[in-house]
Structures are given as structure tokens and as C-alpha cells.
Write a protein that holds these residues in place. Structure first.
Motif, mmCIF file in Angstrom:
data_model
loop_
_atom_site.group_PDB
_atom_site.id
_atom_site.type_symbol
_atom_site.label_atom_id
_atom_site.label_comp_id
_atom_site.label_asym_id
_atom_site.label_seq_id
_atom_site.Cartn_x
_atom_site.Cartn_y
_atom_site.Cartn_z
ATOM 1 N N PRO A 139 0.718 -1.212 0.009
ATOM 2 C CA PRO A 139 0.047 -0.141 -0.072
ATOM 3 C C PRO A 139 0.846 1.250 -0.100
ATOM 4 N N LEU A 140 0.515 2.138 -0.716
ATOM 5 C CA LEU A 140 1.164 3.517 -1.136
ATOM 6 C C LEU A 140 1.890 3.935 0.088
ATOM 7 N N ALA A 141 3.425 4.241 0.023
ATOM 8 C CA ALA A 141 4.183 4.920 1.012
ATOM 9 C C ALA A 141 3.543 6.281 0.986
ATOM 10 N N PRO A 142 3.707 7.020 2.092
ATOM 11 C CA PRO A 142 3.226 8.544 2.243
ATOM 12 C C PRO A 142 3.907 9.329 1.196
ATOM 13 N N GLU A 143 4.946 9.173 0.669
ATOM 14 C CA GLU A 143 5.529 10.003 -0.471
ATOM 15 C C GLU A 143 5.010 9.715 -1.797
ATOM 16 N N GLU A 144 4.166 8.389 -1.923
ATOM 17 C CA GLU A 144 3.550 8.331 -3.139
ATOM 18 C C GLU A 144 2.122 8.633 -3.154
ATOM 19 N N GLY A 145 1.540 9.516 -2.010
ATOM 20 C CA GLY A 145 0.247 9.715 -1.780
ATOM 21 C C GLY A 145 -0.653 8.656 -1.169
ATOM 22 N N GLY A 146 0.167 7.772 -0.450
ATOM 23 C CA GLY A 146 -0.784 6.773 0.198
ATOM 24 C C GLY A 146 -1.731 7.153 1.507
ATOM 25 N N PRO A 147 -2.370 6.221 2.148
ATOM 26 C CA PRO A 147 -3.126 6.548 3.070
ATOM 27 C C PRO A 147 -2.599 7.278 4.296
ATOM 28 N N ASP A 148 -1.273 7.094 4.467
ATOM 29 C CA ASP A 148 -0.711 7.677 5.869
ATOM 30 C C ASP A 148 -0.557 9.159 5.526
ATOM 31 N N ARG A 149 -0.563 9.572 4.371
ATOM 32 C CA ARG A 149 -0.218 10.979 3.884
ATOM 33 C C ARG A 149 -1.187 11.995 4.351
ATOM 34 N N PRO A 150 -1.076 13.084 5.095
ATOM 35 C CA PRO A 150 -2.151 13.649 5.289
ATOM 36 C C PRO A 150 -2.739 14.410 4.246
ATOM 37 N N ARG A 151 -4.011 14.550 3.937
ATOM 38 C CA ARG A 151 -4.403 15.278 2.867
ATOM 39 C C ARG A 151 -5.321 16.364 3.229
ATOM 40 N N THR A 152 -5.257 17.475 2.284
ATOM 41 C CA THR A 152 -6.141 18.628 2.354
ATOM 42 C C THR A 152 -7.392 18.143 1.622
ATOM 43 N N PRO A 153 -8.568 18.004 2.189
ATOM 44 C CA PRO A 153 -9.706 17.695 1.651
ATOM 45 C C PRO A 153 -9.961 18.780 0.368
ATOM 46 N N SER A 154 -10.589 18.239 -0.702
ATOM 47 C CA SER A 154 -10.937 19.234 -1.859
ATOM 48 C C SER A 154 -12.359 19.898 -1.257
ATOM 49 N N ARG A 155 -12.380 20.981 -2.191
ATOM 50 C CA ARG A 155 -13.639 21.847 -1.766
ATOM 51 C C ARG A 155 -15.004 20.982 -1.963
ATOM 52 N N LEU A 156 -14.917 20.012 -2.964
ATOM 53 C CA LEU A 156 -16.268 19.243 -3.168
ATOM 54 C C LEU A 156 -16.271 18.236 -1.975
ATOM 55 N N THR A 157 -15.118 17.783 -1.295
ATOM 56 C CA THR A 157 -15.171 16.679 -0.438
ATOM 57 C C THR A 157 -15.575 17.368 0.865
ATOM 58 N N ARG A 158 -15.138 18.799 1.193
ATOM 59 C CA ARG A 158 -15.800 19.361 2.339
ATOM 60 C C ARG A 158 -17.257 19.636 2.094
ATOM 61 N N THR A 159 -17.339 20.246 1.155
ATOM 62 C CA THR A 159 -19.030 20.477 0.990
ATOM 63 C C THR A 159 -20.095 19.174 1.178
ATOM 64 N N TRP A 160 -19.290 17.949 0.527
ATOM 65 C CA TRP A 160 -20.169 16.634 1.007
ATOM 66 C C TRP A 160 -20.156 16.249 2.229
ATOM 67 N N ASP A 161 -19.110 16.648 3.211
ATOM 68 C CA ASP A 161 -19.046 16.414 4.440
ATOM 69 C C ASP A 161 -19.897 17.416 5.188
ATOM 70 N N ARG A 162 -20.125 18.537 4.725
ATOM 71 C CA ARG A 162 -21.219 19.417 5.504
ATOM 72 C C ARG A 162 -22.419 19.010 5.287
ATOM 73 N N LEU A 163 -22.650 18.597 4.090
ATOM 74 C CA LEU A 163 -24.130 18.074 3.481
ATOM 75 C C LEU A 163 -24.762 16.943 4.355
ATOM 76 N N ARG A 164 -23.436 15.827 4.565
ATOM 77 C CA ARG A 164 -23.757 14.619 5.271
ATOM 78 C C ARG A 164 -24.152 14.803 6.746
ATOM 79 N N LEU A 165 -23.418 15.951 7.250
ATOM 80 C CA LEU A 165 -23.452 16.162 8.752
ATOM 81 C C LEU A 165 -24.800 16.618 9.207
ATOM 82 N N ARG A 166 -25.376 17.576 8.105
ATOM 83 C CA ARG A 166 -26.681 17.923 8.559
ATOM 84 C C ARG A 166 -27.949 17.092 8.927
#
Length: 190
Positions: free
Chosen positions: A163-190
Motif C-alpha cells: 500500500p502506497l508509501a506517504p511520499e507516493e500519496g498513500g493512506p498515511d499521507r495527510p491530505r487536504t480535502p478538496s472543496r467538493l469533499t468538504r461540501t459533501w461532508d458538511r451536507l452529510r452532517l446536517r
């Protein structure tokens, strides 16, 4: 047409890569469904294009077939992978997702996408149908890409990366969520 798991022929590494890819695909398809439910024509196409440009390289990376992974290989290995991708008809293996490739994919799922746009004009039920079609279209395209990756990986005898190492964009790498993901998360929490 055999499923990706059937194509893996019991290879535990391939099966694990398929399962990780399918989890990722499921999350992205839900986002596509949410975008498809928006009653404005064209919003879903833009969301699908954005999702595919991120999803395809992530799935390819699970199989060691992303552009950056292939570029790190020796020239003869790169050629083997490109020839194998051509032989199995894999459109997106080892390639950047460009506008032209997205148009080819859209043609592949064209009937669903046309029905999806038409359904938007029917109140409430149309949004439900559009969301279901958006989910199914992205899921279908993702499954096709997963199958292509399995075929290419098998044909070249490619050893899959862990499974991808952090430098290759794997699951351990902290990711900044995209605008679409943040919007989706806000809609889900309502």
C-alpha cells in the motif's frame, strides 16, 4: 465479462489492490451521486470529470501503474507496460487523465449520462434517478479501469507495491480535502 476478482486468479496482492480500489471507488461514486442529484444541468459532468481525474491515478497507483510509478522504471520495463496496456485495450493505465481521455470515457458511458441529464427535469424522482445513474456511471468506469489494471499487471508479471508509501500519496499521507469533499461532508452532517 469476468470481474476483477476473477481475473486476479487468487493472487492475494491483486485481490488486496482490487479491494482497496473498490473502497476508494465507492466513496467517489457516492460523491458523484450527490453531485448528480443537484438539479442544475452540467454540475454533475464537472464533478464527474474532477472525480475521474483524481480517481484514475489513485486506482492505477494501487497496482503500481500510475504515471509517476512507471516513470521511475527502467526504459524496457516502461515499454513492456505500455505494450501490455495497448494489448488489453487499457485506455488509462500509465497515462495522465486529459480532456480527450475524459471525452472518450464519456462516450463510453454516453447513454447513462444522457438519461441522467434528462431525468433532472423531473422534480424529486428525477433527482433520485439522476443520482443513481451518476453513481452507476462512475462505478462502471472505475470497475473497467480496475479490470484493465489487473490485466496489465498480470500480463507483465508486475510486482505490486505495498500500500502506497506517504511520499507516493498513500493512506498515511495527510491530505487536504478538496472543496467538493468538504461540501459533501458538511451536507452529510446536517
Amino acid at each position: 465479462m469476468p470481474s476483477a476478482i476473477e481475473l486476479a486468479q487468487g493472487d492475494p496482492q491483486l485481490i488486496a489492490a482490487i479491494q482497496r480500489s473498490r473502497r476508494l471507488l465507492g466513496r467517489k461514486a457516492l460523491i458523484a451521486a450527490a453531485a448528480s442529484a443537484v438539479p442544475l444541468p452540467g454540475v454533475d459532468w464537472a464533478a464527474d470529470a474532477a472525480l475521474l481525474t483524481r480517481l484514475v491515478p489513485q486506482i492505477s497507483a494501487e497496482f503500481g501503474l500510475s504515471v509517476t510509478q512507471i516513470e521511475r522504471l527502467a526504459p524496457h520495463e516502461r515499454d513492456r507496460i505500455q505494450k501490455a496496456a495497448s494489448a488489453v485495450g487499457a485506455l488509462l493505465v500509465g497515462k495522465f487523465v486529459t480532456r480527450e481521455l475524459l471525452l472518450r470515457l464519456a462516450r463510453h458511458a454516453g447513454i447513462r449520462l444522457t438519461a441522467q441529464q434528462a431525468a433532472k427535469y423531473v422534480p424529486v424522482a428525477g433527482q433520485v434517478v439522476s443520482a443513481a445513474l451518476g453513481y452507476a456511471a462512475l462505478r462502471t468506469l472505475g470497475e473497467l479501469h480496475i479490470r484493465d489494471c489487473v490485466k496489465v499487471a498480470q500480463s507483465v508479471g508486475r510486482r505490486l507495491p505495498s500500500p502506497l508509501a506517504p511520499e507516493e500519496g498513500g493512506p498515511d499521507r495527510p491530505r487536504t480535502p478538496s472543496r467538493l469533499t468538504r461540501t459533501w461532508d458538511r451536507l452529510r452532517l446536517r
